[in-house]
Write an enzyme that holds these catalytic residues in place. Structure first.
Site, PDB file in Angstrom:
ATOM      1  N   SER A 133       0.872  -1.186   0.000  1.00  0.00           N
ATOM      2  CA  SER A 133       0.000   0.000   0.000  1.00  0.00           C
ATOM      3  C   SER A 133       0.902   1.226   0.000  1.00  0.00           C
ATOM      4  O   SER A 133       2.094   1.132   0.353  1.00  0.00           O
ATOM      5  CB  SER A 133      -0.839  -0.006   1.277  1.00  0.00           C
ATOM      6  N   TYR A 160      -2.156  -1.216  10.451  1.00  0.00           N
ATOM      7  CA  TYR A 160      -2.107  -1.338   8.983  1.00  0.00           C
ATOM      8  C   TYR A 160      -0.772  -0.825   8.450  1.00  0.00           C
ATOM      9  O   TYR A 160      -0.127  -1.472   7.615  1.00  0.00           O
ATOM     10  CB  TYR A 160      -3.278  -0.540   8.397  1.00  0.00           C
TER      11      TYR A 160
HETATM   12  P1  NAD Z   1     -11.583  -5.826  -0.134  1.00  0.00           P
HETATM   13  O1  NAD Z   1     -12.146  -5.703   1.231  1.00  0.00           O
HETATM   14  O2  NAD Z   1     -12.415  -5.487  -1.328  1.00  0.00           O
HETATM   15  O3  NAD Z   1     -11.016  -7.310  -0.370  1.00  0.00           O
HETATM   16  C1  NAD Z   1     -10.286  -7.973   0.608  1.00  0.00           C
HETATM   17  C2  NAD Z   1     -10.241  -9.444   0.253  1.00  0.00           C
HETATM   18  O4  NAD Z   1      -9.501 -10.123   1.274  1.00  0.00           O
HETATM   19  C3  NAD Z   1     -11.632 -10.081   0.217  1.00  0.00           C
HETATM   20  O5  NAD Z   1     -11.669 -11.053  -0.825  1.00  0.00           O
HETATM   21  C4  NAD Z   1     -11.714 -10.766   1.584  1.00  0.00           C
HETATM   22  O6  NAD Z   1     -12.647 -11.848   1.614  1.00  0.00           O
HETATM   23  C5  NAD Z   1     -10.296 -11.219   1.735  1.00  0.00           C
HETATM   24  N1  NAD Z   1      -9.904 -11.554   3.102  1.00  0.00           N
HETATM   25  C6  NAD Z   1      -9.957 -10.773   4.208  1.00  0.00           C
HETATM   26  N2  NAD Z   1      -9.518 -11.471   5.278  1.00  0.00           N
HETATM   27  C7  NAD Z   1      -9.170 -12.708   4.824  1.00  0.00           C
HETATM   28  C8  NAD Z   1      -8.649 -13.870   5.439  1.00  0.00           C
HETATM   29  N3  NAD Z   1      -8.383 -13.922   6.752  1.00  0.00           N
HETATM   30  N4  NAD Z   1      -8.438 -14.961   4.671  1.00  0.00           N
HETATM   31  C9  NAD Z   1      -8.710 -14.936   3.331  1.00  0.00           C
HETATM   32  N5  NAD Z   1      -9.191 -13.863   2.698  1.00  0.00           N
HETATM   33  C10 NAD Z   1      -9.419 -12.763   3.440  1.00  0.00           C
HETATM   34  O7  NAD Z   1     -10.244  -4.965  -0.088  1.00  0.00           O
HETATM   35  P2  NAD Z   1      -9.303  -4.356  -1.235  1.00  0.00           P
HETATM   36  O8  NAD Z   1      -9.399  -2.877  -1.131  1.00  0.00           O
HETATM   37  O9  NAD Z   1      -9.513  -5.022  -2.536  1.00  0.00           O
HETATM   38  O10 NAD Z   1      -7.880  -4.730  -0.629  1.00  0.00           O
HETATM   39  C11 NAD Z   1      -7.051  -5.734  -1.167  1.00  0.00           C
HETATM   40  C12 NAD Z   1      -5.618  -5.485  -0.714  1.00  0.00           C
HETATM   41  O11 NAD Z   1      -5.177  -4.236  -1.241  1.00  0.00           O
HETATM   42  C13 NAD Z   1      -5.443  -5.387   0.807  1.00  0.00           C
HETATM   43  O12 NAD Z   1      -4.229  -5.986   1.192  1.00  0.00           O
HETATM   44  C14 NAD Z   1      -5.386  -3.890   1.040  1.00  0.00           C
HETATM   45  O13 NAD Z   1      -4.677  -3.570   2.213  1.00  0.00           O
HETATM   46  C15 NAD Z   1      -4.652  -3.449  -0.194  1.00  0.00           C
HETATM   47  N6  NAD Z   1      -4.835  -2.029  -0.538  1.00  0.00           N
HETATM   48  C16 NAD Z   1      -6.066  -1.516  -0.786  1.00  0.00           C
HETATM   49  C17 NAD Z   1      -6.190  -0.181  -1.120  1.00  0.00           C
HETATM   50  C18 NAD Z   1      -7.505   0.457  -1.447  1.00  0.00           C
HETATM   51  O14 NAD Z   1      -7.546   1.696  -1.573  1.00  0.00           O
HETATM   52  N7  NAD Z   1      -8.576  -0.293  -1.617  1.00  0.00           N
HETATM   53  C19 NAD Z   1      -5.049   0.627  -1.186  1.00  0.00           C
HETATM   54  C20 NAD Z   1      -3.800   0.062  -0.912  1.00  0.00           C
HETATM   55  C21 NAD Z   1      -3.708  -1.274  -0.592  1.00  0.00           C
END
Ligand code: NAD
Length: 258
Positions: A140, A153
């Site tokens: 991130s 985080y």
């Molecule tokens: P999201 O909530 O849409 O998806 C998260 C996914 O992780 C889902 O499929 C959920 O079921 C799964 N998950 C959560 N806990 C789990 C576990 N214990 N075991 C298996 N699966 C699990 O979130 P997102 O925004 O798509 O985030 C995905 C990644 O990207 C994360 O690591 C997040 O930190 C990172 N990220 C997101 C953003 C953003 O702006 N959305 C920015 C930077 C980084």
């Protein structure tokens, strides 16, 4: 094409699903993973199947080392190899350090950081035997810079960036690469929750809350899309990226340029 089989954790939603779809469009067989009800998982499977790629699903909770090892084994048995491991599953919790619940600290560290270690140690023996592998860790902007109220985080994502470097050093010259992708704001359920919290706290509309969230951090004032993150992951899997390892690639509308 060398990347034939990919496991993407947390791919029932958001960025993970975007990466899975982008790799599937290259003809890569996909092991989906993540939580969700039957309809959500069926919809994710259908999106991958629509590309013509083979698809399977594993419900592994990535906070369990045994469950992650079993998922890697399931992919190996189903598809015969594992070329790409995308460590994407993640959760967020927002609170000042003094009020941060201990169980939330442990949950964020386990889901966002320990899971990456579990998956890496499970896939490395297979990738070493193949003399090929691509490990992509979704960190991130918070893996590079901090924000208040996101102690767990930010600590976890900085940890992911560090683990990425160690993995790259331990695999250098073996045909395996390991890199991190550092997205800024991507409009997914994880971020929508934070927009909802701003809208409720400040009694403003969803649109205004989105603009406020973007304007605090992301100079482009536009969300990154899961498709854009997927395209970067596809590039990191390509032969052109064979000497790119141990690095973090920002895709953040200028967030970390300031
Ligand atoms: P999201 O909530 O849409 O998806 C998260 C996914 O992780 C889902 O499929 C959920 O079921 C799964 N998950 C959560 N806990 C789990 C576990 N214990 N075991 C298996 N699966 C699990 O979130 P997102 O925004 O798509 O985030 C995905 C990644 O990207 C994360 O690591 C997040 O930190 C990172 N990220 C997101 C953003 C953003 O702006 N959305 C920015 C930077 C980084």
């Amino acid at each position: 094409m060398t990347h034939q089989v990919a496991i993407i954790t947390g791919s029932t939603s958001g960025i993970g699903l975007g990466i899975a779809e982008a790799l599937a469009k290259q003809g890569t067989a996909i092991m989906l993973n993540g939580f969700g009800d039957d309809a959500q998982i069926a919809a994710a499977r259908a999106r991958i199947a629509a590309t013509g790629a083979a698809v399977d699903y594993c419900a592994a909770d990535v906070t369990s080392a045994d469950a992650v090892a079993a998922m890697v084994q399931q992919a190996q048995e189903k598809f015969g190899r594992v070329d790409v491991m995308v460590n994407n599953a993640g959760i967020q919790f927002v609170s000042a350090i003094e009020n941060f619940p201990l169980e939330k600290w442990h949950a964020v560290l386990a889901t966002n950081l320990s899971s990456v270690f579990y998956a890496t140690r499970s896939v490395l023996p297979l990738m070493r035997a193949q003399q090929f592998g691509r490990i992509i860790n979704i960190a991130s902007a918070h893996g590079l810079v901090a924000s208040a109220n996101k102690s767990a985080y930010v600590a976890a994502k900085h940890g992911v960036v560090g683990l990425t470097k160690v993995t790259a050093l331990e695999t250098a010259g073996t045909g395996i690469t390991c890199n991190a992708i550092c997205p800024g704001w991507v409009l997914t359920p994880l971020v929508q929750k934070q927009i909802d919290a701003i809208a409720e706290r400040e009694k403003i509309s969803n649109d205004d809350a989105s603009k406020k969230l973007l304007s605090e951090k992301q100079p482009s004032l536009q969300f990154v899309t899961p498709e854009q993150v997927g395209a970067l992951a596809v590039f990191l899997c390509s032969d052109a990226a064979a000497q790119m390892t141990g690095s973090s690639y920002s895709i953040d509308g200028g967030w970390t340029a300031v």
